[in-house]
Motif scaffolding. Structure first.
Motif, mmCIF file in Angstrom:
data_model
loop_
_atom_site.group_PDB
_atom_site.id
_atom_site.type_symbol
_atom_site.label_atom_id
_atom_site.label_comp_id
_atom_site.label_asym_id
_atom_site.label_seq_id
_atom_site.Cartn_x
_atom_site.Cartn_y
_atom_site.Cartn_z
ATOM 1 N N LYS A 8 38.739 57.553 44.702
ATOM 2 C CA LYS A 8 39.485 58.501 43.598
ATOM 3 C C LYS A 8 40.421 57.512 42.828
ATOM 4 N N ASP A 9 41.046 56.476 43.293
ATOM 5 C CA ASP A 9 41.619 55.511 42.499
ATOM 6 C C ASP A 9 40.758 54.783 41.304
ATOM 7 N N VAL A 10 39.661 54.538 41.802
ATOM 8 C CA VAL A 10 38.812 53.931 40.781
ATOM 9 C C VAL A 10 38.153 54.611 39.691
ATOM 10 N N ALA A 11 37.880 55.982 40.130
ATOM 11 C CA ALA A 11 37.577 56.940 39.113
ATOM 12 C C ALA A 11 38.440 57.314 38.039
ATOM 13 N N GLU A 12 39.714 57.093 38.463
ATOM 14 C CA GLU A 12 40.979 57.103 37.317
ATOM 15 C C GLU A 12 40.807 55.970 36.153
ATOM 16 N N HIS A 13 40.024 54.853 36.500
ATOM 17 C CA HIS A 13 39.948 53.879 35.477
ATOM 18 C C HIS A 13 38.525 53.753 34.889
ATOM 19 N N LYS A 14 38.563 54.869 34.035
ATOM 20 C CA LYS A 14 37.008 54.843 33.460
ATOM 21 C C LYS A 14 37.037 54.813 31.936
ATOM 22 N N GLN A 17 41.700 52.838 27.863
ATOM 23 C CA GLN A 17 43.439 53.441 27.818
ATOM 24 C C GLN A 17 43.820 53.318 29.397
ATOM 25 N N ASN A 18 43.100 53.475 30.274
ATOM 26 C CA ASN A 18 43.437 53.319 31.776
ATOM 27 C C ASN A 18 42.950 52.091 32.252
ATOM 28 N N GLY A 19 41.998 51.436 31.564
ATOM 29 C CA GLY A 19 41.331 50.115 32.065
ATOM 30 C C GLY A 19 40.105 50.659 32.795
ATOM 31 N N MET A 20 38.969 49.786 32.705
ATOM 32 C CA MET A 20 37.822 50.127 33.263
ATOM 33 C C MET A 20 37.648 49.384 34.651
ATOM 34 N N TYR A 21 37.484 50.107 35.854
ATOM 35 C CA TYR A 21 37.160 49.554 36.992
ATOM 36 C C TYR A 21 35.924 50.011 37.386
ATOM 37 N N ILE A 22 35.340 48.869 38.311
ATOM 38 C CA ILE A 22 34.061 49.340 38.850
ATOM 39 C C ILE A 22 33.921 48.762 40.485
ATOM 40 N N ILE A 23 33.259 49.440 41.324
ATOM 41 C CA ILE A 23 33.046 48.999 42.574
ATOM 42 C C ILE A 23 31.873 48.124 42.645
ATOM 43 N N VAL A 24 31.716 46.953 43.147
ATOM 44 C CA VAL A 24 30.697 46.419 43.913
ATOM 45 C C VAL A 24 30.870 46.020 45.084
ATOM 46 N N ASP A 25 29.941 46.579 46.189
ATOM 47 C CA ASP A 25 29.987 46.238 47.461
ATOM 48 C C ASP A 25 31.394 46.877 47.810
ATOM 49 N N SER A 26 32.374 46.090 48.235
ATOM 50 C CA SER A 26 33.514 46.572 48.773
ATOM 51 C C SER A 26 34.627 46.018 47.833
ATOM 52 N N GLY A 27 34.318 45.332 46.662
ATOM 53 C CA GLY A 27 35.391 45.125 45.867
ATOM 54 C C GLY A 27 35.422 45.907 44.417
ATOM 55 N N VAL A 28 36.684 45.943 44.012
ATOM 56 C CA VAL A 28 37.050 46.485 42.953
ATOM 57 C C VAL A 28 37.418 45.621 42.076
ATOM 58 N N TYR A 29 36.436 45.770 40.531
ATOM 59 C CA TYR A 29 36.644 44.856 39.498
ATOM 60 C C TYR A 29 37.092 45.467 38.256
ATOM 61 N N ASP A 30 38.042 44.902 37.576
ATOM 62 C CA ASP A 30 38.574 45.410 36.295
ATOM 63 C C ASP A 30 37.756 44.699 35.082
ATOM 64 N N ILE A 31 36.757 45.304 34.685
ATOM 65 C CA ILE A 31 35.907 44.977 33.488
ATOM 66 C C ILE A 31 36.489 45.193 32.194
ATOM 67 N N THR A 32 37.715 45.643 31.880
ATOM 68 C CA THR A 32 38.078 46.173 30.591
ATOM 69 C C THR A 32 37.994 44.982 29.518
ATOM 70 N N ASN A 33 38.520 43.830 30.003
ATOM 71 C CA ASN A 33 38.535 42.635 29.145
ATOM 72 C C ASN A 33 37.163 41.871 29.030
#
Length: 84
Positions: A8-14, A17-33
Motif C-alpha cells: 500500500k505504501d508503494v502504491a501511493e508513489h505512482k 509529485q509523490n515520487g515513483m516507486y517500484i517493487i522488484v523482488d523484495s526491494g523498493v526502488y525510487d525510479i523518479t530521477n
C-alpha cells in the motif's frame, strides 16, 4: 537501516509529485530521477510506478542491471506479509 514499505505504501508513489516507486523482488526502488536514463524509455516505468514490477523487470533485464543501478535507486524493502 533500510526503511520498510507495505504494498500500500508503494502504491501511493505512482506519480512524479509523490515520487515513483517500484517493487522488484523484495526491494523498493525510487525510479523518479531514473525515468530519463532508462534505456527502454520513461513510459514503461511510469506505467509500472506504484506496483510490483518483478515479473516485468526480470523478463527484460538480467542480474547485472540490478547490480548496476540497484544500490543507488533502492529506498527500502518490502514488508513481509502473512500468506494465507
Amino acid at each position: 537501516m533500510s526503511k520498510t514499505f507495505t504494498v500500500k505504501d508503494v502504491a501511493e508513489h505512482k506519480d512524479e509529485q509523490n515520487g515513483m516507486y517500484i517493487i522488484v523482488d523484495s526491494g523498493v526502488y525510487d525510479i523518479t530521477n531514473f525515468l530519463e536514463e532508462h534505456p527502454g524509455g520513461a513510459k514503461i516505468l511510469k506505467r509500472m510506478a506504484g506496483k510490483n514490477a518483478t515479473k516485468q523487470f526480470w523478463k527484460y533485464h538480467g542480474k547485472t542491471v540490478l547490480d548496476k543501478y540497484g544500490d543507488k535507486l533502492k529506498v527500502g524493502d518490502l514488508k513481509e506479509t502473512a500468506k494465507l
